[in-house]
Scaffold this motif. Structure first.
Motif, PDB file in Angstrom:
ATOM      1  N   GLY A 273      72.481   2.935  29.120  1.00 46.29           N
ATOM      2  CA  GLY A 273      73.668   3.526  28.505  1.00 46.29           C
ATOM      3  C   GLY A 273      74.851   3.369  29.421  1.00 46.29           C
ATOM      4  O   GLY A 273      75.183   2.268  29.844  1.00 46.29           O
ATOM      5  N   GLY A 274      75.472   4.472  29.793  1.00 52.44           N
ATOM      6  CA  GLY A 274      76.662   4.441  30.631  1.00 52.44           C
ATOM      7  C   GLY A 274      76.404   4.084  32.078  1.00 52.44           C
ATOM      8  O   GLY A 274      77.330   3.839  32.840  1.00 52.44           O
ATOM      9  N   TYR A 275      75.163   4.061  32.490  1.00 51.17           N
ATOM     10  CA  TYR A 275      74.784   3.683  33.852  1.00 51.17           C
ATOM     11  C   TYR A 275      73.444   2.964  33.752  1.00 51.17           C
ATOM     12  O   TYR A 275      72.572   3.379  32.988  1.00 51.17           O
ATOM     13  N   THR A 276      73.260   1.878  34.493  1.00 46.72           N
ATOM     14  CA  THR A 276      71.975   1.176  34.458  1.00 46.72           C
ATOM     15  C   THR A 276      71.431   1.048  35.872  1.00 46.72           C
ATOM     16  O   THR A 276      72.182   0.931  36.837  1.00 46.72           O
ATOM     17  N   GLY A 277      70.126   1.095  35.977  1.00 40.56           N
ATOM     18  CA  GLY A 277      69.477   0.924  37.260  1.00 40.56           C
ATOM     19  C   GLY A 277      68.105   1.561  37.264  1.00 40.56           C
ATOM     20  O   GLY A 277      67.821   2.448  36.467  1.00 40.56           O
ATOM     21  N   ALA A 278      67.256   1.067  38.147  1.00 40.06           N
ATOM     22  CA  ALA A 278      65.899   1.599  38.297  1.00 40.06           C
ATOM     23  C   ALA A 278      65.910   2.671  39.378  1.00 40.06           C
ATOM     24  O   ALA A 278      66.664   2.590  40.351  1.00 40.06           O
ATOM     25  N   GLU A 279      65.091   3.698  39.201  1.00 39.05           N
ATOM     26  CA  GLU A 279      65.001   4.809  40.144  1.00 39.05           C
ATOM     27  C   GLU A 279      63.549   5.255  40.259  1.00 39.05           C
ATOM     28  O   GLU A 279      62.761   5.063  39.337  1.00 39.05           O
ATOM     29  N   SER A 280      63.234   5.901  41.373  1.00 42.14           N
ATOM     30  CA  SER A 280      61.929   6.541  41.498  1.00 42.14           C
ATOM     31  C   SER A 280      62.055   7.754  42.408  1.00 42.14           C
ATOM     32  O   SER A 280      62.976   7.847  43.220  1.00 42.14           O
ATOM     33  N   CYS A 281      61.149   8.689  42.246  1.00 38.41           N
ATOM     34  CA  CYS A 281      61.072   9.864  43.103  1.00 38.41           C
ATOM     35  C   CYS A 281      59.601  10.269  43.180  1.00 38.41           C
ATOM     36  O   CYS A 281      58.790   9.833  42.370  1.00 38.41           O
ATOM     37  N   THR A 282      59.269  11.093  44.157  1.00 38.68           N
ATOM     38  CA  THR A 282      57.890  11.541  44.342  1.00 38.68           C
ATOM     39  C   THR A 282      57.825  13.050  44.137  1.00 38.68           C
ATOM     40  O   THR A 282      58.630  13.788  44.699  1.00 38.68           O
ATOM     41  N   THR A 283      56.852  13.482  43.343  1.00 36.22           N
ATOM     42  CA  THR A 283      56.745  14.904  43.027  1.00 36.22           C
ATOM     43  C   THR A 283      56.403  15.724  44.273  1.00 36.22           C
ATOM     44  O   THR A 283      55.658  15.291  45.141  1.00 36.22           O
TER      45      THR A 283
ATOM     46  N   ALA B  13      52.497   7.002  39.272  1.00 36.42           N
ATOM     47  CA  ALA B  13      51.456   6.391  40.100  1.00 36.42           C
ATOM     48  C   ALA B  13      51.194   7.250  41.337  1.00 36.42           C
ATOM     49  O   ALA B  13      52.097   7.912  41.846  1.00 36.42           O
ATOM     50  N   GLY B  14      49.966   7.232  41.788  1.00 39.06           N
ATOM     51  CA  GLY B  14      49.573   7.941  42.995  1.00 39.06           C
ATOM     52  C   GLY B  14      48.092   7.769  43.223  1.00 39.06           C
ATOM     53  O   GLY B  14      47.360   7.364  42.317  1.00 39.06           O
ATOM     54  N   ASP B  15      47.644   8.075  44.441  1.00 37.00           N
ATOM     55  CA  ASP B  15      46.220   7.938  44.753  1.00 37.00           C
ATOM     56  C   ASP B  15      45.392   8.808  43.814  1.00 37.00           C
ATOM     57  O   ASP B  15      45.568  10.018  43.752  1.00 37.00           O
ATOM     58  N   GLY B  16      44.523   8.177  43.066  1.00 37.59           N
ATOM     59  CA  GLY B  16      43.642   8.894  42.150  1.00 37.59           C
ATOM     60  C   GLY B  16      44.268   9.230  40.814  1.00 37.59           C
ATOM     61  O   GLY B  16      43.668   9.940  40.018  1.00 37.59           O
ATOM     62  N   TYR B  17      45.484   8.743  40.570  1.00 36.03           N
ATOM     63  CA  TYR B  17      46.176   9.034  39.312  1.00 36.03           C
ATOM     64  C   TYR B  17      46.492   7.749  38.556  1.00 36.03           C
ATOM     65  O   TYR B  17      46.769   6.718  39.147  1.00 36.03           O
ATOM     66  N   ALA B  18      46.475   7.859  37.240  1.00 38.71           N
ATOM     67  CA  ALA B  18      46.873   6.748  36.367  1.00 38.71           C
ATOM     68  C   ALA B  18      47.810   7.302  35.297  1.00 38.71           C
ATOM     69  O   ALA B  18      47.660   8.449  34.853  1.00 38.71           O
ATOM     70  N   TYR B  19      48.770   6.500  34.886  1.00 35.58           N
ATOM     71  CA  TYR B  19      49.800   6.912  33.942  1.00 35.58           C
ATOM     72  C   TYR B  19      49.264   7.012  32.520  1.00 35.58           C
ATOM     73  O   TYR B  19      48.665   6.094  32.001  1.00 35.58           O
ATOM     74  N   ASP B  20      49.509   8.162  31.911  1.00 32.98           N
ATOM     75  CA  ASP B  20      49.216   8.386  30.495  1.00 32.98           C
ATOM     76  C   ASP B  20      50.570   8.430  29.782  1.00 32.98           C
ATOM     77  O   ASP B  20      51.301   9.414  29.902  1.00 32.98           O
TER      78      ASP B  20
ATOM     79  N   GLY C  46      52.812  14.413  44.983  1.00 34.45           N
ATOM     80  CA  GLY C  46      52.551  13.063  45.464  1.00 34.45           C
ATOM     81  C   GLY C  46      52.500  11.990  44.402  1.00 34.45           C
ATOM     82  O   GLY C  46      52.044  10.888  44.670  1.00 34.45           O
ATOM     83  N   VAL C  47      52.975  12.283  43.201  1.00 31.22           N
ATOM     84  CA  VAL C  47      53.000  11.271  42.143  1.00 31.22           C
ATOM     85  C   VAL C  47      54.369  10.602  42.152  1.00 31.22           C
ATOM     86  O   VAL C  47      55.398  11.280  42.114  1.00 31.22           O
ATOM     87  N   GLU C  48      54.388   9.284  42.238  1.00 31.24           N
ATOM     88  CA  GLU C  48      55.652   8.556  42.178  1.00 31.24           C
ATOM     89  C   GLU C  48      56.034   8.349  40.724  1.00 31.24           C
ATOM     90  O   GLU C  48      55.274   7.781  39.940  1.00 31.24           O
ATOM     91  N   VAL C  49      57.216   8.843  40.372  1.00 32.83           N
ATOM     92  CA  VAL C  49      57.755   8.709  39.022  1.00 32.83           C
ATOM     93  C   VAL C  49      58.751   7.556  39.053  1.00 32.83           C
ATOM     94  O   VAL C  49      59.687   7.568  39.851  1.00 32.83           O
TER      95      VAL C  49
END
Length: 131
Positions: free
Chosen positions: A74-84, A112-119, A65-68
């Motif tokens: 480089g050869g491709y640009t763009g923002a992405e996200s996925c959930t564990t 990011a996720g409920d109860g989680y903070a990025y280290d 449930g952590v959103e990455v």
């Protein structure tokens, strides 16, 4: 806890009140990227290709449930996200990369996720090379 306040206007007008305040000290768990791996594959006859990145948040204790979030450069640009998933991993696949590009890099910008903070002290980027 109780908080009280008194307001005074001039010499004769005064009002007071007391309210109860509840503070919720929810705990936050720091999460960091434990590993990033990259693969690449040709996706067309003319040599264009795609890269896939797999993100592992914590191999000892899988964190679902952590959103990455991150971005390709480089050869491709763009923002992405996925959930564990329940295994604590997720994968992202780039768009089509021109056959003339030798590599692309994916960099993690947030977890990011409920109860989680990025280290941010964990692994933060990986490069995929043309197949």
């Amino acid at each position: 806890a109780e908080v009280s306040a008194t307001a005074t206007y001039g010499d004769e007008l005064t009002a007071s009140d007391v309210i109860d305040v509840t503070v919720n000290n929810a705990s936050v768990t720091l999460v960091k990227v434990a590993s990033l791996s990259a693969t690449s594959a040709q996706v067309s006859r003319n040599g264009n290709w795609q890269a896939t990145v797999t993100v592992e948040v914590d191999p000892a204790v899988p964190v679902p449930g952590v959103e990455v979030s991150g971005s390709w450069t480089g050869g491709y640009t763009g923002a992405e996200s996925c959930t564990t998933t329940s295994g604590g991993t997720c994968s992202l696949t780039s768009g089509t990369i021109n056959k003339k590009q030798a590599s692309v890099t994916f960099g993690v910008t947030d977890l990011a996720g409920d109860g989680y903070a990025y280290d941010p002290s964990g692994v933060d980027s990986v490069t995929a090379s043309k197949p």
